[in-house]
Design a protein around this motif. Structure first.
Motif, PDB file in Angstrom:
ATOM      1  N   LYS A  63       0.929  -1.468   0.270  1.00  0.00           N
ATOM      2  CA  LYS A  63      -0.017   0.170  -0.048  1.00  0.00           C
ATOM      3  C   LYS A  63       0.478   1.470   0.024  1.00  0.00           C
ATOM      4  O   LYS A  63       0.886   2.029   0.872  1.00  0.00           O
ATOM      5  CB  LYS A  63      -1.257   0.271   0.863  1.00  0.00           C
ATOM      6  N   TYR A  82       4.162   1.435   0.691  1.00  0.00           N
ATOM      7  CA  TYR A  82       5.711   1.646   1.784  1.00  0.00           C
ATOM      8  C   TYR A  82       6.141   0.285   1.473  1.00  0.00           C
ATOM      9  O   TYR A  82       5.459  -0.944   1.763  1.00  0.00           O
ATOM     10  CB  TYR A  82       4.020   1.773   3.639  1.00  0.00           C
ATOM     11  N   PRO A 141       4.230   7.657   0.178  1.00  0.00           N
ATOM     12  CA  PRO A 141       3.782   6.613  -0.267  1.00  0.00           C
ATOM     13  C   PRO A 141       2.568   6.483  -1.496  1.00  0.00           C
ATOM     14  O   PRO A 141       2.606   5.178  -2.558  1.00  0.00           O
ATOM     15  CB  PRO A 141       2.238   6.587   0.366  1.00  0.00           C
ATOM     16  N   THR A 196      -2.780   3.386  -0.222  1.00  0.00           N
ATOM     17  CA  THR A 196      -3.024   3.340   1.188  1.00  0.00           C
ATOM     18  C   THR A 196      -3.794   2.770   1.384  1.00  0.00           C
ATOM     19  O   THR A 196      -3.715   2.190   2.804  1.00  0.00           O
ATOM     20  CB  THR A 196      -2.881   4.414   2.008  1.00  0.00           C
TER      21      THR A 196
END
Lengths: 712, 57
Positions: free
Chosen positions: A21, A23, A84, A579
């Motif tokens: 997501k 990261y 992100p 995310t």
């Protein structure tokens, strides 16, 4: 290929973290004292609070330095992170990197948002953020190889000195078969000898088969990088797709990406035409609205500006795709091929110039009285090759020229050079001197705040006049807009965390042209919402241009056209889709507020961050000299009569100047009061305990800094 | 939009709705800013694009 030598002194193999997501949930630290390579997890609380990008950078930097750390201390760090959302191909402006460090110019945290492929490549190689600290004893090159899953530190010798050659040779060295897999971060010789060294971030231009560059320009991060003896940081990674971030909802990501890209593709040709002219369209617009800096921000327009705007550069720019990220529809990173400099080490050779953008044209052109498109290109090229920030160069040289024309410095002080406005040859000579730390250029390279002290001490120059005309605040040179008639933009510059850069708030037209914010409360509201929203781009790894430089056709019918809420909604969808954190437009402001206030407290930790540091040189507020007043006499007379109820019939210009100054300075102080209150800060400009608690940044070390400064 | 002989940018904008934030237009490809709206005359068959609110650098 050049004859340089790289000797491997440390190599670590690692297991690549799976992207989840947006990261990797890992940070990478390179300590140059010990050559340690340290991979650490990033915990959930830090992720939730700081989001990524600039937020991650600031958190690592905060933990690396103490309040006594100075820019050249080993514990100062250069931190780089995308965010992100960074690395989403096809999303306009979706591949930025954000760099932070303690600035040589300001002594406080500085942040710079830059294009090129480095941040995304580093993330896809397994690291959300890199922290480089310590100091090497000899030149170093750092490699993050996401294809081989190795991190290496090399001792380097005989590398090309300038960024232009260095990035090119390292790109071809580390992946000769697929140079598109490589992005290089470099400083240059100017970074070694000035306080405003920049970093060049590269990408491979597949169409032209050459390395291209964007700059993390502001605040001297390149100077820190060079001081650590880092010659380059290289990221190597393979193919990137929309799946690379492993988004929470791939179909939703595809939808929002397609919507935004399609709109820009369809509307940009009838709006600012950035895919053709970049930001050069701003030159005639600023000139016509008296906002283009001319002669050290003395005036806002000049008849000759028509030869340095979009009408000229559109024909000079090389045709082709100019996105600094893969598939960006804005594609504004234009350049000029086969340019032949008439001075310096590349004299007579053919080079590719990456630029110029508006800021460079205004700072190194009109602000210096140089109305020549080719000289501006040459200044642009050498600043990039030497690794120095065109904004600080332009604004600093403008100050020097103003001092020269006012007799504060003379040829005796400048090494015999006439530095009158318009002297393009000597402007270039100063830039060449900066690259070597020689002559008068070595003094100019220290920036305006230091020059004021040197000119007063060594040359006997009038310090109070220099305070008025030296266009710096917090130690950082102004970016290139005249703010005399926009109180809101005076706040946009003076109240910006890092110093007078326009990326926090650009309110000139809303305020000055449209009178959209007539009250202090209106201005304070704008100086809350816009800096907070713009901060978010730096947390996520995005560029701000697609937000409000190309807008929906029906935007003008909305209740708040300046906010372009349709796009804000898309950004919230973009964040949610990658995310998985369900996000509404208002959540974006809260996310930014946490990091923004943390950075304000960080300033406080470093000895700044209070009301006295939010000051402006008077030239940013109003006319300093009789010449300036007389040049816009009708405007200023009218203000004195109508706005401030003066009977000006018996006042001479000096009296009018004095009275106008009192009024305008008073207005700026009142603006500070209103903005501090809106932001939840004390009257001294410090976030209150309630504010840091509300935002979840009430860490013990934050509370300690507040307590030390009388806020409990 | 029907053309009239003394039409200027200013007079044209006054006849349109939702143009409060218009400070720059393109007239046949060339930028014209609001300080010049009243003095800039429009020729017949001109192409005019209203630029978005100027957003800075």
């Amino acid at each position: 290929m050049g004859n340089f030598h790289l000797k491997e002194i440390k190599s670590v193999s690692y297991e690549k973290a799976e992207l989840k997501k947006g990261y990797t949930d890992q940070s990478l630290r390179i300590n140059l004292n010990s050559n340690d390579i340290i991979i650490s997890p990033i915990d959930e609380e830090i992720k939730r609070t700081f989001i990524g990008g600039r937020g991650y950078d600031l958190w690592l930097l905060w933990n690396s330095v103490t309040g006594k750390t100075r820019w050249h201390d080993p514990e100062n760090a250069v931190c780089i992170s995308s965010g992100p959302l960074g690395g989403t191909p096809g999303y306009p402006g979706g591949g930025k990197s954000i760099v932070t460090s303690i600035s040589p110019l300001t002594g406080a945290p500085i942040d710079s948002n830059v294009g090129g492929y480095f941040g995304p490549y580093m993330k896809f190689s397994g690291f959300d953020v890199i922290q480089i600290d310590g100091k090497a004893t000899a030149d170093r090159v750092i490699l993050i190889d996401g294809i081989e899953n190795k991190i290496k530190i090399f001792e380097a010798a005989d590398l090309p000195k300038d960024s232009y050659e260095l990035s090119d040779q390292l790109t071809r060295y580390f992946d000769p078969d697929k140079p598109v897999n490589v992005s290089v971060v470099t400083a240059g010789p100017g970074a070694e000898h000035t306080f405003f060294g920049c970093l060049n971030f590269s990408w491979w231009d597949a169409g032209r088969k050459r390395v291209r560059y964007k700059q993390a320009g502001r605040g001297g991060i390149g100077t820190v990088f060079a001081d650590k003896k880092v010659k380059a940081v290289v990221a190597r990674y393979g193919a990137v797709s929309m799946k690379s971030n492993n988004p929470a909802d791939l179909e939703a990501l595809k939808r929002v990406t397609k919507s935004h890209a399609k709109e820009i593709h369809n509307l940009d040709p009838n709006q600012n035409r950035m895919a053709l002219v970049g930001t050069t369209h701003l030159v005639p617009i600023m000139n016509d609205h008296d906002c283009l800096p001319v002669h050290n921000f003395k005036f806002g327009s000049h008849p000759e500006s028509k030869v340095i705007g979009e009408e000229i550069y559109e024909h000079i720019f090389d045709k082709g795709f100019d996105g600094c990220w893969k598939g960006c529809a804005v594609a504004c990173a234009h350049g000029v091929k086969d340019f032949s400099p008439f001075t310096g080490p590349y004299q007579g050779k053919k080079v590719f110039v990456d630029g110029p953008e508006y800021e460079t044209i205004a700072g190194c052109g009109s602000n210096l009285g140089i109305f020549d498109a080719h000289t501006i290109l040459e200044i642009n090229f050498y600043c990039d090759a030497y690794g120095i920030d065109t904004i600080s160069v332009g604004t600093s040289l403008g100050f020097v020229m103003d001092c020269f024309e006012n007799g504060l410095i003379t040829k005796e002080d400048t090494g015999g050079m006439d530095l009158s406005f318009g002297n393009r040859f000597n402007a270039l000579t100063i830039i060449h001197q900066m690259s070597k730390g020689e002559g008068f250029g070595a003094i100019v390279g220290k920036g305006i705040r230091n020059m004021k002290k040197i000119f007063a001490k060594d040359f006997g120059a009038d310090i109070s006049f220099m305070q008025d005309i030296g266009m710096e605040s917090k130690g950082l040179e102004f970016s290139e807009y005249i703010t005399k008639e926009s109180l809101a933009q005076q706040g946009g510059y003076g109240l910006a965390l890092k110093g007078p850069q326009h990326d926090e708030a650009w309110l000139i037209f809303l305020d000055m042209v449209h009178n959209f914010m007539p009250t202090f409360e209106n201005k304070a509201e704008a100086l809350h919402w816009f800096p907070m929203f713009r901060t978010w781009f730096g947390l996520c790894g995005l560029c701000k241009l697609p937000w409000n430089d190309i807008v929906p056709e029906d935007n003008k019918k909305t209740s708040e056209p300046a906010k372009v809420m349709k796009h804000v909604g898309w950004y919230a969808d973009f964040f949610s889709s990658v995310t998985g954190r369900k996000t509404a437009p208002e959540d974006i402001i809260t996310m930014s507020e946490a990091v923004y206030n943390f950075q304000r407290v960080f300033n406080l930790k470093m000895g700044f961050g209070t009301r006295e540091h939010d000051t402006l040189p008077y030239r940013a507020v109003g006319p300093v000299t009789v010449e300036e007043y007389e040049s816009r006499k009708e405007r200023y007379d009218l203000q004195l009569k109508d706005k401030y109820s003066f009977d000006i019939t018996r006042m001479d210009t000096k009296e009018k100047l004095s009275e106008l100054r009192k009024k305008r300075e008073d207005q700026y102080e009142k603006l500070k009061d209103a903005v501090y209150e809106r932001r939840g800060w004390t009257n001294n400009g410090i976030p209150t305990v309630n504010t840091v608690k509300r935002l979840g940044i009430d860490f013990p070390e934050v509370m300690e800094v507040l307590k030390k400064n009388g806020v409990e | 939009m029907p053309w009239s002989e003394h039409m200027t940018i200013d007079s044209l904008l006054q006849s349109l709705e939702n143009v409060d934030f218009c400070s720059v237009i393109r007239l046949n490809g060339k930028l014209v800013s609001s300080p010049k709206f009243s003095e800039t005359k429009i020729k017949d068959n001109s192409k005019i694009d209203l630029l978005p609110l100027v957003a800075g650098g």
